[in-house]
Scaffold this active site. Structure first.
Site, PDB file in Angstrom:
ATOM      1  N   TYR A   2      11.653 -12.954  -0.733  1.00 36.63           N
ATOM      2  CA  TYR A   2      11.134 -11.832   0.065  1.00 36.63           C
ATOM      3  C   TYR A   2      12.053 -11.572   1.255  1.00 36.63           C
ATOM      4  O   TYR A   2      12.457 -10.431   1.516  1.00 36.63           O
ATOM      5  CB  TYR A   2       9.720 -12.206   0.516  1.00 36.63           C
ATOM      6  CG  TYR A   2       9.034 -11.235   1.440  1.00 36.63           C
ATOM      7  CD1 TYR A   2       8.340 -10.143   0.933  1.00 36.63           C
ATOM      8  CD2 TYR A   2       9.050 -11.416   2.826  1.00 36.63           C
ATOM      9  CE1 TYR A   2       7.691  -9.260   1.788  1.00 36.63           C
ATOM     10  CE2 TYR A   2       8.404 -10.541   3.679  1.00 36.63           C
ATOM     11  CZ  TYR A   2       7.721  -9.466   3.164  1.00 36.63           C
ATOM     12  OH  TYR A   2       7.068  -8.590   4.000  1.00 36.63           O
ATOM     13  N   ALA A   3      12.431 -12.660   1.962  1.00 35.69           N
ATOM     14  CA  ALA A   3      13.298 -12.516   3.142  1.00 35.69           C
ATOM     15  C   ALA A   3      14.668 -11.971   2.741  1.00 35.69           C
ATOM     16  O   ALA A   3      15.265 -11.166   3.469  1.00 35.69           O
ATOM     17  CB  ALA A   3      13.452 -13.856   3.855  1.00 35.69           C
ATOM     18  N   THR A   4      15.158 -12.378   1.577  1.00 36.99           N
ATOM     19  CA  THR A   4      16.451 -11.876   1.092  1.00 36.99           C
ATOM     20  C   THR A   4      16.386 -10.372   0.854  1.00 36.99           C
ATOM     21  O   THR A   4      17.272  -9.612   1.285  1.00 36.99           O
ATOM     22  CB  THR A   4      16.844 -12.594  -0.222  1.00 36.99           C
ATOM     23  OG1 THR A   4      16.871 -14.002   0.014  1.00 36.99           O
ATOM     24  CG2 THR A   4      18.194 -12.129  -0.727  1.00 36.99           C
ATOM     25  N   ALA A   5      15.331  -9.938   0.177  1.00 35.22           N
ATOM     26  CA  ALA A   5      15.186  -8.500  -0.090  1.00 35.22           C
ATOM     27  C   ALA A   5      15.024  -7.723   1.220  1.00 35.22           C
ATOM     28  O   ALA A   5      15.613  -6.642   1.396  1.00 35.22           O
ATOM     29  CB  ALA A   5      13.989  -8.262  -1.007  1.00 35.22           C
ATOM     30  N   LYS A   6      14.243  -8.274   2.150  1.00 28.84           N
ATOM     31  CA  LYS A   6      14.007  -7.569   3.411  1.00 28.84           C
ATOM     32  C   LYS A   6      15.287  -7.484   4.255  1.00 28.84           C
ATOM     33  O   LYS A   6      15.498  -6.507   4.982  1.00 28.84           O
ATOM     34  CB  LYS A   6      12.888  -8.256   4.197  1.00 28.84           C
ATOM     35  CG  LYS A   6      11.507  -8.108   3.540  1.00 28.84           C
ATOM     36  CD  LYS A   6      11.099  -6.654   3.448  1.00 28.84           C
ATOM     37  CE  LYS A   6       9.667  -6.473   3.008  1.00 28.84           C
ATOM     38  NZ  LYS A   6       9.306  -5.043   2.879  1.00 28.84           N
ATOM     39  N   SER A  53      11.038  -6.518   7.557  1.00 29.07           N
ATOM     40  CA  SER A  53      10.125  -7.550   8.054  1.00 29.07           C
ATOM     41  C   SER A  53      10.878  -8.403   9.059  1.00 29.07           C
ATOM     42  O   SER A  53      12.105  -8.550   8.949  1.00 29.07           O
ATOM     43  CB  SER A  53       9.649  -8.441   6.899  1.00 29.07           C
ATOM     44  OG  SER A  53       9.018  -9.600   7.405  1.00 29.07           O
ATOM     45  N   ASP A  90       5.457   2.959 -10.299  1.00 27.30           N
ATOM     46  CA  ASP A  90       6.063   1.685  -9.910  1.00 27.30           C
ATOM     47  C   ASP A  90       7.373   2.051  -9.225  1.00 27.30           C
ATOM     48  O   ASP A  90       8.266   2.656  -9.848  1.00 27.30           O
ATOM     49  CB  ASP A  90       6.306   0.855 -11.177  1.00 27.30           C
ATOM     50  CG  ASP A  90       6.944  -0.494 -10.872  1.00 27.30           C
ATOM     51  OD1 ASP A  90       7.454  -0.687  -9.749  1.00 27.30           O
ATOM     52  OD2 ASP A  90       6.937  -1.342 -11.778  1.00 27.30           O
ATOM     53  N   ARG A 146      -2.880   1.426   0.566  1.00 23.59           N
ATOM     54  CA  ARG A 146      -3.643   0.556   1.474  1.00 23.59           C
ATOM     55  C   ARG A 146      -2.719   0.016   2.571  1.00 23.59           C
ATOM     56  O   ARG A 146      -1.516   0.277   2.583  1.00 23.59           O
ATOM     57  CB  ARG A 146      -4.312  -0.576   0.701  1.00 23.59           C
ATOM     58  CG  ARG A 146      -3.335  -1.567   0.119  1.00 23.59           C
ATOM     59  CD  ARG A 146      -4.033  -2.723  -0.600  1.00 23.59           C
ATOM     60  NE  ARG A 146      -3.146  -3.863  -0.682  1.00 23.59           N
ATOM     61  CZ  ARG A 146      -3.435  -5.027  -1.238  1.00 23.59           C
ATOM     62  NH1 ARG A 146      -4.617  -5.219  -1.788  1.00 23.59           N
ATOM     63  NH2 ARG A 146      -2.567  -6.016  -1.251  1.00 23.59           N
ATOM     64  N   GLY A 182       3.741   2.792  -1.431  1.00 23.69           N
ATOM     65  CA  GLY A 182       2.790   1.745  -1.035  1.00 23.69           C
ATOM     66  C   GLY A 182       1.765   2.309  -0.077  1.00 23.69           C
ATOM     67  O   GLY A 182       1.300   1.633   0.831  1.00 23.69           O
TER      68      GLY A 182
HETATM   69  N1  LIG Z   1       1.314  -7.286   6.652  1.00 27.04           N
HETATM   70  C1  LIG Z   1       2.295  -7.948   7.262  1.00 27.04           C
HETATM   71  O1  LIG Z   1       2.084  -8.906   8.031  1.00 27.04           O
HETATM   72  C2  LIG Z   1       3.735  -7.539   7.030  1.00 27.04           C
HETATM   73  C3  LIG Z   1       4.738  -8.184   7.771  1.00 27.04           C
HETATM   74  C4  LIG Z   1       6.051  -7.808   7.567  1.00 27.04           C
HETATM   75  C5  LIG Z   1       6.374  -6.811   6.667  1.00 27.04           C
HETATM   76  N2  LIG Z   1       5.380  -6.204   5.959  1.00 27.04           N
HETATM   77  C6  LIG Z   1       5.784  -5.160   5.010  1.00 27.04           C
HETATM   78  O2  LIG Z   1       4.974  -4.008   5.227  1.00 27.04           O
HETATM   79  C7  LIG Z   1       4.819  -3.301   3.995  1.00 27.04           C
HETATM   80  C8  LIG Z   1       3.344  -3.065   3.728  1.00 27.04           C
HETATM   81  O3  LIG Z   1       2.677  -4.319   3.732  1.00 27.04           O
HETATM   82  P1  LIG Z   1       1.087  -4.432   3.688  1.00 27.04           P
HETATM   83  O4  LIG Z   1       0.717  -5.688   4.399  1.00 27.04           O
HETATM   84  O5  LIG Z   1       0.460  -3.137   4.095  1.00 27.04           O
HETATM   85  O6  LIG Z   1       0.873  -4.715   2.128  1.00 27.04           O
HETATM   86  P2  LIG Z   1      -0.263  -4.260   1.108  1.00 27.04           P
HETATM   87  O7  LIG Z   1      -0.102  -5.128  -0.084  1.00 27.04           O
HETATM   88  O8  LIG Z   1      -1.593  -4.198   1.784  1.00 27.04           O
HETATM   89  O9  LIG Z   1       0.197  -2.790   0.753  1.00 27.04           O
HETATM   90  C9  LIG Z   1       1.341  -2.584  -0.038  1.00 27.04           C
HETATM   91  C10 LIG Z   1       1.068  -1.484  -1.024  1.00 27.04           C
HETATM   92  O10 LIG Z   1       2.234  -1.347  -1.848  1.00 27.04           O
HETATM   93  C11 LIG Z   1       1.827  -1.178  -3.169  1.00 27.04           C
HETATM   94  N3  LIG Z   1       2.876  -1.615  -4.075  1.00 27.04           N
HETATM   95  C12 LIG Z   1       3.360  -2.878  -4.224  1.00 27.04           C
HETATM   96  N4  LIG Z   1       4.295  -2.902  -5.177  1.00 27.04           N
HETATM   97  C13 LIG Z   1       4.421  -1.632  -5.628  1.00 27.04           C
HETATM   98  C14 LIG Z   1       5.243  -1.018  -6.612  1.00 27.04           C
HETATM   99  N5  LIG Z   1       6.108  -1.725  -7.335  1.00 27.04           N
HETATM  100  N6  LIG Z   1       5.117   0.308  -6.823  1.00 27.04           N
HETATM  101  C15 LIG Z   1       4.214   1.030  -6.116  1.00 27.04           C
HETATM  102  N7  LIG Z   1       3.416   0.507  -5.177  1.00 27.04           N
HETATM  103  C16 LIG Z   1       3.516  -0.809  -4.934  1.00 27.04           C
HETATM  104  C17 LIG Z   1       0.575  -2.029  -3.292  1.00 27.04           C
HETATM  105  O11 LIG Z   1      -0.215  -1.635  -4.417  1.00 27.04           O
HETATM  106  C18 LIG Z   1      -0.100  -1.793  -1.962  1.00 27.04           C
HETATM  107  O12 LIG Z   1      -0.984  -0.700  -2.001  1.00 27.04           O
HETATM  108  C19 LIG Z   1       5.531  -4.132   2.940  1.00 27.04           C
HETATM  109  O13 LIG Z   1       6.850  -3.652   2.789  1.00 27.04           O
HETATM  110  C20 LIG Z   1       5.545  -5.514   3.554  1.00 27.04           C
HETATM  111  O14 LIG Z   1       6.589  -6.301   3.026  1.00 27.04           O
HETATM  112  C21 LIG Z   1       4.075  -6.534   6.119  1.00 27.04           C
END
Ligand SMILES: NC(=O)c1ccc[n+]([C@@H]2O[C@H](COP(=O)([O-])OP(=O)(O)OC[C@H]3O[C@@H](n4cnc5c(N)ncnc54)[C@H](O)[C@@H]3O)[C@@H](O)[C@H]2O)c1
Length: 254
Positions: free
Chosen positions: A162-166, A145, A61, A14, A11
């Protein structure tokens, strides 16, 4: 060409992943950046190279088990080692309990939980082999999270899957921290409200409320997480494993 320090970031195209790639690059890591979004992935890899880092895009993926192994094998054959795995890719949940389908539940678990297992299993053999008495062979960092512990804070938004997976990610981290010790340190980061491409639309109407209910008085940025990723990736000596670090400006003090 063999590299001295290698990190894989899922991921990484971005948001939190991208900021973490840039932070790790500043610490001298070569970056294998894994994502589904080809255009954003290419832009992040270009930014890393512009900053002087060695970087490789991996379009994958993370839910695909065989592809995780093949991708780690490619990193090992090109660069010779893997020091850090940052398991970070995840997808949001949009449907409530009465609307979500079985296939949508399964996909949420496949990406947000099994995806973390896939890459941990693929990276573990190299990290175990790299370990020497008294020195770690690798470090795994996983993005959970605050929802894992507190549940979704906003009742208008359904995030039970989502919360379950986290929450599952925290089990994975604690289990692997024991199982891979003393060779590999495994830790989790629980972000609070972090402004990224994914969250900006949802947060927009609530920015003032989020800031007001956060003791440190603002919404988080990807860099707030990236500095903690870089810390866990580099702190030496490292005596931290199985730990869960909330990075939420104090929003969930209890
Ligand atoms: N932003 C928040 O407030 C927040 C809060 C708690 C937890 N998180 C966690 O932080 C992490 C990053 O979040 P973010 O806000 O930067 O999200 P985001 O969507 O901006 O970035 C996530 C990236 O993961 C990639 N991705 C998603 N599914 C994928 C897959 N199956 N295979 C490959 N790439 C995949 C997306 O294309 C994206 O580039 C995540 O695990 C999210 O659950 C974020």
């Amino acid at each position: 060409m063999a590299q001295d320090r290698v990190a894989i970031v899922t991921g990484g195209a971005r948001g939190i992943g991208r900021a973490s790639c840039l932070a790790l690059a500043r610490h001298g890591f070569a970056l294998a950046v894994v994502d589904l979004r080809e255009e954003a992935l290419a832009a992040t890899v270009a930014a890393l190279r512009e900053a002087g880092a060695t970087a490789m895009p991996i379009i994958a993926d993370t839910a695909d088990h065989a592809l995780a192994k093949a991708s780690v094998d490619r990193v090992l054959s090109d660069w010779g080692r893997v020091d850090v795995l940052f398991n970070n890719a995840a997808m949001p949940q949009t449907k409530r309990i009465l609307e979500i389908t079985e296939a949508e539940w399964d996909r949420e678990m496949a990406v947000n939980l099994k995806g973390y297992f896939n890459w941990a299993q693929a990276a573990a053999p190299a990290m175990l082999a790299q370990a020497a008495p008294g020195s770690l062979g690798g470090r795994m960092i996983m993005t959970s999270s605050v929802s894992a512990n507190a549940g979704p804070s906003d009742q208008a938004v359904s995030r039970f899957a989502y919360a379950t997976a986290k929450a599952g990610v925290l089990g994975l981290v604690r289990g692997l921290a024991r199982e891979l010790a003393p060779a590999v340190a495994v830790n989790a980061i629980c972000p609070g409200s972090i402004l990224t491409e994914r969250t900006e639309e949802a947060f927009a109407p609530h920015m003032n409320r989020i800031a007001a209910t956060t003791p440190l008085g603002r919404v988080g940025t990807p860099e707030d997480i990236a500095v903690v990723v870089a810390f866990l990736a580099t702190v030496e000596p490292c005596f931290i494993t199985g730990e869960v670090i909330d990075v939420d400006g104090g929003a969930n003090i209890n």
